[in-house]
Design a protein around this motif. Structure first.
Motif, PDB file in Angstrom:
ATOM      1  N   TYR A 195      94.997 -66.317 -39.994  1.00  0.00           N
ATOM      2  CA  TYR A 195      93.869 -65.402 -40.078  1.00  0.00           C
ATOM      3  C   TYR A 195      93.349 -65.309 -41.507  1.00  0.00           C
ATOM      4  CZ  TYR A 195      96.106 -63.871 -35.742  1.00  0.00           C
ATOM      5  OH  TYR A 195      96.690 -63.831 -34.497  1.00  0.00           O
TER       6      TYR A 195
ATOM      7  N   LYS B  95      91.224 -52.898 -35.949  1.00  0.00           N
ATOM      8  CA  LYS B  95      91.316 -53.851 -34.851  1.00  0.00           C
ATOM      9  C   LYS B  95      91.905 -55.178 -35.305  1.00  0.00           C
ATOM     10  CE  LYS B  95      88.561 -55.929 -31.144  1.00  0.00           C
ATOM     11  NZ  LYS B  95      87.203 -56.015 -30.534  1.00  0.00           N
ATOM     12  N   ARG B  96      91.409 -55.699 -36.438  1.00  0.00           N
ATOM     13  CA  ARG B  96      91.888 -56.983 -36.922  1.00  0.00           C
ATOM     14  C   ARG B  96      93.340 -56.907 -37.381  1.00  0.00           C
ATOM     15  NH1 ARG B  96      87.708 -59.696 -41.002  1.00  0.00           N
ATOM     16  NH2 ARG B  96      89.259 -61.371 -40.811  1.00  0.00           N
TER      17      ARG B  96
ATOM     18  N   LYS C  19      95.634 -54.751 -36.519  1.00  0.00           N
ATOM     19  CA  LYS C  19      96.526 -54.489 -35.395  1.00  0.00           C
ATOM     20  C   LYS C  19      96.869 -55.792 -34.667  1.00  0.00           C
ATOM     21  CE  LYS C  19      97.004 -51.305 -31.473  1.00  0.00           C
ATOM     22  NZ  LYS C  19      96.306 -50.247 -30.704  1.00  0.00           N
ATOM     23  N   LYS C  20      95.876 -56.622 -34.456  1.00  0.00           N
ATOM     24  CA  LYS C  20      96.095 -57.912 -33.804  1.00  0.00           C
ATOM     25  C   LYS C  20      97.040 -58.782 -34.631  1.00  0.00           C
ATOM     26  CE  LYS C  20      93.619 -62.112 -32.400  1.00  0.00           C
ATOM     27  NZ  LYS C  20      94.324 -62.262 -31.107  1.00  0.00           N
TER      28      LYS C  20
ATOM     29  N   GLU D 274     100.899 -59.785 -33.485  1.00  0.00           N
ATOM     30  CA  GLU D 274     101.225 -61.200 -33.313  1.00  0.00           C
ATOM     31  C   GLU D 274     102.379 -61.601 -34.228  1.00  0.00           C
ATOM     32  OE1 GLU D 274     100.293 -63.133 -31.087  1.00  0.00           O
ATOM     33  OE2 GLU D 274      98.515 -62.197 -30.245  1.00  0.00           O
TER      34      GLU D 274
ATOM     35  N   ASP E 203      95.367 -50.181 -24.191  1.00  0.00           N
ATOM     36  CA  ASP E 203      94.601 -50.285 -25.429  1.00  0.00           C
ATOM     37  C   ASP E 203      93.183 -50.786 -25.140  1.00  0.00           C
ATOM     38  OD1 ASP E 203      94.945 -49.662 -28.080  1.00  0.00           O
ATOM     39  OD2 ASP E 203      95.237 -51.730 -28.697  1.00  0.00           O
TER      40      ASP E 203
ATOM     41  N   GLU F 154      99.315 -52.773 -24.139  1.00  0.00           N
ATOM     42  CA  GLU F 154      98.147 -53.516 -24.609  1.00  0.00           C
ATOM     43  C   GLU F 154      97.008 -53.393 -23.607  1.00  0.00           C
ATOM     44  OE1 GLU F 154      98.758 -57.398 -26.699  1.00  0.00           O
ATOM     45  OE2 GLU F 154     100.831 -57.100 -26.051  1.00  0.00           O
TER      46      GLU F 154
ATOM     47  N   GLU G 194     104.801 -59.704 -24.414  1.00  0.00           N
ATOM     48  CA  GLU G 194     103.642 -58.820 -24.318  1.00  0.00           C
ATOM     49  C   GLU G 194     104.063 -57.363 -24.129  1.00  0.00           C
ATOM     50  OE1 GLU G 194     100.375 -59.757 -24.615  1.00  0.00           O
ATOM     51  OE2 GLU G 194     101.220 -61.715 -25.181  1.00  0.00           O
TER      52      GLU G 194
END
Length: 253
Positions: free
Chosen positions: A192, A224-225, A227-228, A232, A249, A246, A242
């Motif tokens: 990322y 949001k970014r 948290k992802k 991960e 969410d 989620e 998983e």
């Protein structure tokens, strides 16, 4: 043998015969599953000891193969969490993540204290719940010893500058050259861009206590970014799969 311990309810499960199984996270005994035949009634504070988020003192009979609940005294119900859907989702997310990361009968007092502090702060918070959740996730990473390397490229060891890349699979930062090469070798890698201040944010969350974040609020886009990325990263390094929450969410959006 009867044991006394404080604990936080991570999950309540109803069995076919009408009993309840409480998954408790305790400072003395770690995560334990407790059979509950008691039948609390009413909506007062004393009836909440079987509900998720509740912090209580439990009297438990420890048998050879299982735990059974004798009684409980609620210390903090965090009842307000259940009255706000977004707050409920955030708390549920934290509980499920915690449950996946702790083991049966293995205490972790630091993680227990962080979860207790998280619920307390979340209960009194009026907005931007995910900012607090992200801070808690960083605290978990620090406690479990999986903090990412943020100063140097994990591949070539060069010093990292602003605007480089974060790789979940590599365990931290990658310089631009190494990131491009890694993506060329495998386009599906979890890499990322860090153009939104991930390094400073993670370092700040690791250093400061949860209580200091009462006036801290990240933007929705950053929440949001980040948290992802953090989820991960944790999934990859702790192999937890998983989270059911989620799906909850997604309903917040």
């Amino acid at each position: 043998m009867v044991i006394e311990t404080e604990g936080i309810v991570l999950r309540q499960t109803k069995t076919a015969n009408g009993k309840k199984i409480l998954t408790l996270f305790t400072p003395k005994y770690g995560k334990i599953s407790v059979s509950c035949n008691l039948a609390p009634s009413g909506k007062n504070k004393s009836s909440l000891y079987t509900r998720p988020f509740t912090y209580a003192r439990y009297s438990i009979f420890k048998g050879k193969e299982m735990y059974s609940l004798n009684g409980a005294e609620v210390l903090e119900s965090f009842y307000s969490i259940g009255e706000d859907f977004d707050k409920y989702v955030t708390a549920s997310y934290a509980l499920e993540l915690t449950e996946k990361l702790v083991f049966e009968d293995q205490p972790d007092i630091r993680l227990f204290n962080q979860l207790s502090a998280f619920l307390k702060e979340l209960s009194g918070r009026s907005s931007k719940y995910d900012t607090l959740l992200l801070a808690y996730m960083v605290k978990i990473m620090s406690i479990l010893g999986i903090m990412p390397e943020l100063s140097h490229c994990m591949n070539c060891s060069t010093t990292i500058d602003i605007g480089e890349f974060f790789s979940a699979s590599h365990g931290g930062m990658l310089c631009r050259r190494c990131a491009v090469q890694a993506i060329e070798n495998d386009p599906n890698q979890l890499i990322y861009s860090t153009d939104f201040g991930i390094i400073d944010t993670i370092r700040y969350f690791e250093k400061e206590s949860l209580e200091t974040f009462r006036k801290v609020a990240l933007s929705d886009a950053v929440e949001k970014r980040l948290k992802k990325i953090l989820l991960e990263y944790i999934k990859y390094h702790l192999d937890i799969g998983e989270l059911k929450t989620e799906n909850l969410d997604i309903k917040k959006l």
